[in-house]
Design an enzyme around this catalytic site. Structure first.
Site, short mmCIF file in Angstrom:
data_model
loop_
_atom_site.label_atom_id
_atom_site.label_comp_id
_atom_site.label_asym_id
_atom_site.label_seq_id
_atom_site.Cartn_x
_atom_site.Cartn_y
_atom_site.Cartn_z
CG HIS A 50 48.47 41.84 41.21
ND1 HIS A 50 49.14 42.32 40.80
CD2 HIS A 50 50.20 40.40 40.60
CE1 HIS A 50 50.30 42.59 40.17
NE2 HIS A 50 50.78 41.04 40.61
CD GLU A 52 44.96 44.88 43.61
OE1 GLU A 52 45.88 45.68 44.35
OE2 GLU A 52 45.04 43.86 42.71
CB SER A 77 48.79 51.06 46.02
OG SER A 77 48.83 52.42 45.13
CB CYS A 79 50.86 46.63 40.40
SG CYS A 79 49.33 45.09 39.24
CB CYS A 82 45.52 45.54 39.68
SG CYS A 82 45.61 44.27 40.02
#
Length: 145
Positions: A50, A52, A77, A79, A82
């Site tokens: 992801h 991040e 936002s 998950c 992350c």
């Protein structure tokens, strides 16, 4: 809009141009970007890259005190995975571009002492809405539907 979120959006656009999911992230310490990343699940055939996670990986090895004075920016936002990394490294602040198309466990982060600031960026919202409309199967794969 602040230039750190603009850098995260640039990462999201890069991911989109590579055929991936348009989510971007940057890690900032002392007013300087030390890591950049974007969702690379598609590009790398990865289960965990992801935005991040890619950003943290690209920042390289940092000390615990570095993380504790950092801010992570994400166009979407974070998950649960992350958010877990944010808590693990005790990153004290997350700046979120938008949480209309997806909202991770922001309240959990807040309850753990993380400052979560949502900017409601129209650019982030539009980027994700367009992607979800054009690639619903890829979006559903990424968020586990």
């Amino acid at each position: 809009m602040d230039h750190f979120m603009e850098a995260a959006i640039g990462q999201a656009r890069l991911g989109n141009s590579e055929g991936g999911i348009p989510i971007g992230s940057v890690l900032v310490i002392d007013g300087e970007i030390v890591g950049r990343g974007h969702n690379r699940r598609v590009q790398r055939g990865s289960t965990i890259l992801h935005a991040e996670m890619d950003c943290l990986e690209n920042a390289g090895r940092l000390t615990a005190s570095d993380y504790r004075q950092s801010v992570i920016y994400s166009t979407l936002s974070p998950c649960s995975m992350c958010s877990g990394a944010i808590l693990l490294y005790r990153i004290p602040k997350v700046v979120v571009g938008e949480h209309q198309t997806f909202q991770g466990p922001e309240d959990y982060l807040r309850n753990q002492g993380v400052v979560v600031e949502v900017t409601d960026s129209s650019e982030c919202i539009e980027l994700m809405k367009r992607f979800i409309q054009e690639s619903p199967e890829l979006w559903n794969e990424d968020i586990g539907l």
